[in-house]
Design a protein around this motif. Sequence first.
Motif, PDB file in Angstrom:
ATOM      1  N   TRP A  15     -13.485  12.293  22.296  1.00 17.40           N
ATOM      2  CA  TRP A  15     -13.035  13.217  23.322  1.00 17.40           C
ATOM      3  C   TRP A  15     -13.938  13.053  24.534  1.00 17.40           C
ATOM      4  O   TRP A  15     -15.157  12.935  24.402  1.00 17.40           O
ATOM      5  CB  TRP A  15     -13.092  14.666  22.825  1.00 17.40           C
ATOM      6  CG  TRP A  15     -12.143  14.968  21.694  1.00 17.40           C
ATOM      7  CD1 TRP A  15     -10.989  14.321  21.377  1.00 17.40           C
ATOM      8  CD2 TRP A  15     -12.280  16.027  20.731  1.00 17.40           C
ATOM      9  NE1 TRP A  15     -10.387  14.896  20.277  1.00 17.40           N
ATOM     10  CE2 TRP A  15     -11.151  15.951  19.859  1.00 17.40           C
ATOM     11  CE3 TRP A  15     -13.207  17.037  20.513  1.00 17.40           C
ATOM     12  CZ2 TRP A  15     -10.960  16.830  18.800  1.00 17.40           C
ATOM     13  CZ3 TRP A  15     -13.021  17.920  19.468  1.00 17.40           C
ATOM     14  CH2 TRP A  15     -11.905  17.822  18.621  1.00 17.40           C
ATOM     15  N   SER A 183      -6.636  19.835  18.844  1.00 19.81           N
ATOM     16  CA  SER A 183      -6.917  19.170  20.118  1.00 19.81           C
ATOM     17  C   SER A 183      -5.622  18.872  20.846  1.00 19.81           C
ATOM     18  O   SER A 183      -4.574  18.645  20.234  1.00 19.81           O
ATOM     19  CB  SER A 183      -7.702  17.872  19.880  1.00 19.81           C
ATOM     20  OG  SER A 183      -6.964  16.959  19.098  1.00 19.81           O
ATOM     21  N   GLU A 184      -5.691  18.921  22.157  1.00 19.33           N
ATOM     22  CA  GLU A 184      -4.583  18.531  23.022  1.00 19.33           C
ATOM     23  C   GLU A 184      -5.167  18.103  24.352  1.00 19.33           C
ATOM     24  O   GLU A 184      -6.387  18.014  24.486  1.00 19.33           O
ATOM     25  CB  GLU A 184      -3.565  19.655  23.159  1.00 19.33           C
ATOM     26  CG  GLU A 184      -4.116  21.012  23.473  1.00 19.33           C
ATOM     27  CD  GLU A 184      -3.092  22.101  23.197  1.00 19.33           C
ATOM     28  OE1 GLU A 184      -1.895  21.880  23.457  1.00 19.33           O
ATOM     29  OE2 GLU A 184      -3.486  23.180  22.727  1.00 19.33           O
ATOM     30  N   ALA A 185      -4.330  17.801  25.305  1.00 18.67           N
ATOM     31  CA  ALA A 185      -4.801  17.219  26.562  1.00 18.67           C
ATOM     32  C   ALA A 185      -5.876  18.078  27.203  1.00 18.67           C
ATOM     33  O   ALA A 185      -5.636  19.237  27.540  1.00 18.67           O
ATOM     34  CB  ALA A 185      -3.626  17.055  27.520  1.00 18.67           C
ATOM     35  N   PRO A 206       4.118  19.478  21.610  1.00 15.73           N
ATOM     36  CA  PRO A 206       3.935  18.104  22.095  1.00 15.73           C
ATOM     37  C   PRO A 206       2.495  17.845  22.509  1.00 15.73           C
ATOM     38  O   PRO A 206       1.905  18.620  23.256  1.00 15.73           O
ATOM     39  CB  PRO A 206       4.887  18.045  23.304  1.00 15.73           C
ATOM     40  CG  PRO A 206       5.941  19.060  23.002  1.00 15.73           C
ATOM     41  CD  PRO A 206       5.230  20.167  22.301  1.00 15.73           C
ATOM     42  N   GLY A 207       1.933  16.758  21.975  1.00 16.56           N
ATOM     43  CA  GLY A 207       0.577  16.376  22.311  1.00 16.56           C
ATOM     44  C   GLY A 207      -0.509  17.102  21.551  1.00 16.56           C
ATOM     45  O   GLY A 207      -1.700  16.793  21.710  1.00 16.56           O
ATOM     46  N   ARG A 208      -0.133  18.057  20.716  1.00 14.01           N
ATOM     47  CA  ARG A 208      -1.126  18.837  19.957  1.00 14.01           C
ATOM     48  C   ARG A 208      -1.425  18.141  18.641  1.00 14.01           C
ATOM     49  O   ARG A 208      -0.511  17.743  17.916  1.00 14.01           O
ATOM     50  CB  ARG A 208      -0.612  20.246  19.725  1.00 14.01           C
ATOM     51  CG  ARG A 208      -1.565  21.168  18.974  1.00 14.01           C
ATOM     52  CD  ARG A 208      -1.038  22.597  18.941  1.00 14.01           C
ATOM     53  NE  ARG A 208      -1.095  23.198  20.276  1.00 14.01           N
ATOM     54  CZ  ARG A 208      -0.542  24.369  20.581  1.00 14.01           C
ATOM     55  NH1 ARG A 208       0.150  25.042  19.649  1.00 14.01           N
ATOM     56  NH2 ARG A 208      -0.654  24.862  21.805  1.00 14.01           N
ATOM     57  N   ARG A 209      -2.707  18.018  18.314  1.00 16.96           N
ATOM     58  CA  ARG A 209      -3.130  17.361  17.088  1.00 16.96           C
ATOM     59  C   ARG A 209      -3.923  18.337  16.216  1.00 16.96           C
ATOM     60  O   ARG A 209      -4.756  19.092  16.730  1.00 16.96           O
ATOM     61  CB  ARG A 209      -3.998  16.135  17.400  1.00 16.96           C
ATOM     62  CG  ARG A 209      -3.269  15.079  18.222  1.00 16.96           C
ATOM     63  CD  ARG A 209      -2.202  14.375  17.394  1.00 16.96           C
ATOM     64  NE  ARG A 209      -1.473  13.371  18.155  1.00 16.96           N
ATOM     65  CZ  ARG A 209      -0.321  13.575  18.765  1.00 16.96           C
ATOM     66  NH1 ARG A 209       0.267  14.771  18.697  1.00 16.96           N
ATOM     67  NH2 ARG A 209       0.281  12.612  19.450  1.00 16.96           N
ATOM     68  N   ALA A 223       0.958  13.306  13.362  1.00 16.90           N
ATOM     69  CA  ALA A 223       1.472  13.889  14.601  1.00 16.90           C
ATOM     70  C   ALA A 223       2.927  14.270  14.406  1.00 16.90           C
ATOM     71  O   ALA A 223       3.696  13.562  13.735  1.00 16.90           O
ATOM     72  CB  ALA A 223       1.307  12.913  15.757  1.00 16.90           C
ATOM     73  N   ASP A 225       5.001  14.631  17.026  1.00 15.14           N
ATOM     74  CA  ASP A 225       5.812  14.180  18.161  1.00 15.14           C
ATOM     75  C   ASP A 225       5.649  12.678  18.328  1.00 15.14           C
ATOM     76  O   ASP A 225       4.933  12.023  17.592  1.00 15.14           O
ATOM     77  CB  ASP A 225       5.384  14.899  19.434  1.00 15.14           C
ATOM     78  CG  ASP A 225       3.906  14.731  19.763  1.00 15.14           C
ATOM     79  OD1 ASP A 225       3.507  15.034  20.878  1.00 15.14           O
ATOM     80  OD2 ASP A 225       3.158  14.293  18.857  1.00 15.14           O
TER      81      ASP A 225
END
Length: 225
Positions: A15, A183-185, A206-209, A223, A225
């Motif tokens: 990260w 975690s995400e953007a 979307p984009g969330r882990r 994931a 998405d």
Amino acid sequence: MTHPDTPASSLPVHWAGELLQLLPERALWWPAGHVLFVADLHLGKAATYRALGQPVPGGTTQENLARLDALIARLAPQRLVFLGDFLHAAQARTVLATVADWRARHAGIAMTLVRGNHDSRAGDPPASLGIEVVDEPHLLGPFACCHHPQPHATHFVLAGHLHPACMLYGPGRDRVRLPCFVSEAGQAVLPAFGEFTGGWLMQAAPGRRFHAVGGAAVWALPASD
């Protein structure tokens, strides 16, 4: 590559261009900065409930501090950052003598508390504890240390507050609820470190882990998405 001071059961992530380790103790280790991040200790929560007449067992403060002791012994951090909610409430200040004894054992470690919503009610720790107290966002290297998840224009946010949890499903109707890192953007949310804190089931987006914590391991979930 796994840092030599981290156990095999931790999960490496990258990260903000930095290698970090998600620890099964529900903490985050930044090897290059020698910094250990923990969120939502809620020290004295059980004592607060007992003060209100609730039949809650004791010992959670000592258990939380013992888990921190073990991490400190293994990782030898130079700084410990609390991402909010160090004490649970004003009534929790009855545990400060225990906390002072713990702090004295680690006098050589710099400690920082990023104020959270419970800290505003409980009050800052006494200055005698030698814990720097700051408001969010507190910038440290490439990270914005926060309590509440939020966007930041220049730094990757590390936050707590949500006590994130995820649900895993097995054959039939089997399912298990586990704490997790999310975690995400531009940001990540740590699970609550403290015992007796509960959790909030976070939904896929979307984009969330999700990085589940179970037993002595952390692992990335597929994931969605």
